[in-house]
Design a protein around this motif. Structure first.
Motif, PDB file in Angstrom:
ATOM      1  N   TYR A 142       0.825  -1.208   0.000  1.00  0.00           N
ATOM      2  CA  TYR A 142       0.000   0.000   0.000  1.00  0.00           C
ATOM      3  C   TYR A 142       0.862   1.262   0.000  1.00  0.00           C
ATOM      4  CZ  TYR A 142      -3.972   3.028   0.583  1.00  0.00           C
ATOM      5  OH  TYR A 142      -4.913   3.999   0.375  1.00  0.00           O
ATOM      6  N   ARG A 160       1.392   2.219  -3.468  1.00  0.00           N
ATOM      7  CA  ARG A 160       0.219   2.904  -4.002  1.00  0.00           C
ATOM      8  C   ARG A 160       0.181   4.357  -3.547  1.00  0.00           C
ATOM      9  NH1 ARG A 160      -4.870   1.364  -6.190  1.00  0.00           N
ATOM     10  NH2 ARG A 160      -3.627  -0.419  -6.808  1.00  0.00           N
ATOM     11  N   GLU A 206       2.854   6.351  -5.448  1.00  0.00           N
ATOM     12  CA  GLU A 206       2.493   6.566  -6.856  1.00  0.00           C
ATOM     13  C   GLU A 206       1.451   7.658  -7.007  1.00  0.00           C
ATOM     14  OE1 GLU A 206       1.143   2.792  -8.250  1.00  0.00           O
ATOM     15  OE2 GLU A 206       3.172   2.077  -8.670  1.00  0.00           O
ATOM     16  N   ASN A 207       0.526   7.750  -6.085  1.00  0.00           N
ATOM     17  CA  ASN A 207      -0.560   8.715  -6.186  1.00  0.00           C
ATOM     18  C   ASN A 207      -0.232  10.063  -5.571  1.00  0.00           C
ATOM     19  OD1 ASN A 207      -2.193   6.927  -7.542  1.00  0.00           O
ATOM     20  ND2 ASN A 207      -3.086   6.122  -5.667  1.00  0.00           N
TER      21      ASN A 207
END
Length: 66
Positions: free
Chosen positions: A53, A56, A59-60
């Motif tokens: 996570y 994630r 990346e965002n």
């Protein structure tokens, strides 16, 4: 559709990244190694889910202009 992660994994990952954003990268293997040193994880499965996570989250995360 992907799997839904529990809130405690999301919260833990976001708190770790917020506390030390330079420590983690967009690479799962590197994040997993960084989390091995952390005392919070009693199981390998939990550590790996948080490391995934974190990828994630990284990346965002919007890039800050310099």
């Amino acid at each position: 559709m992907g799997r839904v992660r529990p809130t405690y994994i999301k919260r833990l990952a976001k708190d770790l990244v917020k506390a030390d954003p330079e420590r983690f990268t967009q690479d799962f293997e590197e994040n997993k190694e960084e989390l091995k040193d952390t005392e919070e994880f009693e199981s390998k499965k939990l550590r790996n889910r948080v490391a995934g996570y974190i990828v994630r989250v990284k990346e965002n995360k919007p890039k800050t202009p310099q």
